[in-house]
Design a protein around this motif. Sequence first.
Motif, short mmCIF file in Angstrom:
data_model
loop_
_atom_site.label_atom_id
_atom_site.label_comp_id
_atom_site.label_asym_id
_atom_site.label_seq_id
_atom_site.Cartn_x
_atom_site.Cartn_y
_atom_site.Cartn_z
N SER A 25 -0.04 -4.63 -1.75
CA SER A 25 -1.29 -3.88 -1.57
C SER A 25 -1.56 -3.59 -0.09
O SER A 25 -2.30 -2.66 0.22
CB SER A 25 -2.46 -4.61 -2.20
N ALA A 56 0.63 -2.42 1.92
CA ALA A 56 1.40 -1.23 2.25
C ALA A 56 1.10 -0.07 1.31
O ALA A 56 1.67 1.00 1.46
CB ALA A 56 2.89 -1.54 2.18
N ASN A 57 0.22 -0.26 0.36
CA ASN A 57 -0.05 0.76 -0.64
C ASN A 57 -1.01 1.82 -0.09
O ASN A 57 -2.20 1.84 -0.42
CB ASN A 57 -0.63 0.11 -1.89
N ARG A 58 -0.48 2.68 0.75
CA ARG A 58 -1.25 3.79 1.33
C ARG A 58 -0.30 4.92 1.69
O ARG A 58 0.90 4.73 1.79
CB ARG A 58 -2.03 3.33 2.54
N VAL A 59 -0.89 6.09 1.86
CA VAL A 59 -0.06 7.26 2.13
C VAL A 59 0.26 7.38 3.61
O VAL A 59 1.39 7.67 3.98
CB VAL A 59 -0.78 8.53 1.63
N GLU A 60 -0.72 7.16 4.45
CA GLU A 60 -0.51 7.34 5.90
C GLU A 60 -0.33 6.00 6.58
O GLU A 60 -0.93 5.01 6.15
CB GLU A 60 -1.70 8.08 6.50
N PRO A 102 5.77 9.06 2.80
CA PRO A 102 4.53 8.28 2.76
C PRO A 102 4.85 6.81 3.00
O PRO A 102 5.92 6.33 2.64
CB PRO A 102 4.00 8.52 1.35
N PHE A 103 3.90 6.11 3.58
CA PHE A 103 4.17 4.73 4.00
C PHE A 103 4.60 3.84 2.83
O PHE A 103 5.48 3.00 2.97
CB PHE A 103 2.94 4.13 4.69
N VAL A 104 3.99 4.02 1.67
CA VAL A 104 4.33 3.17 0.53
C VAL A 104 5.79 3.39 0.11
O VAL A 104 6.50 2.44 -0.22
CB VAL A 104 3.35 3.38 -0.64
N TRP A 152 8.00 1.76 2.66
CA TRP A 152 7.94 0.31 2.48
C TRP A 152 8.95 -0.14 1.42
O TRP A 152 9.71 -1.10 1.62
CB TRP A 152 6.52 -0.09 2.10
#
Length: 67
Positions: free
Chosen positions: A27, A29-33, A40-42, A45
């Motif tokens: 959670s 790393a659960n983001r787009v930016e 996307p970052f997720v 990751w």
Amino acid sequence: MSRRRFQTIFIVVMVLAFLPTIFPIFSLANRVEPFVFGLPFVFFWVVLWILVVFSLLLLMYLMDPDR
């Protein structure tokens, strides 16, 4: 290195390698930016940890006493 010690190290490495891909650590790393290499970052990751696990498995294979 003894077989038992190798198995213990292998289990510890695999648990530590897969922890970032499961809840609740995932959670973080659960983001787009931010976008990393256009991803996307997720997604970055997940790809990063796949590469880390692959590298660790390769290293453990090379250290295998039965090889």
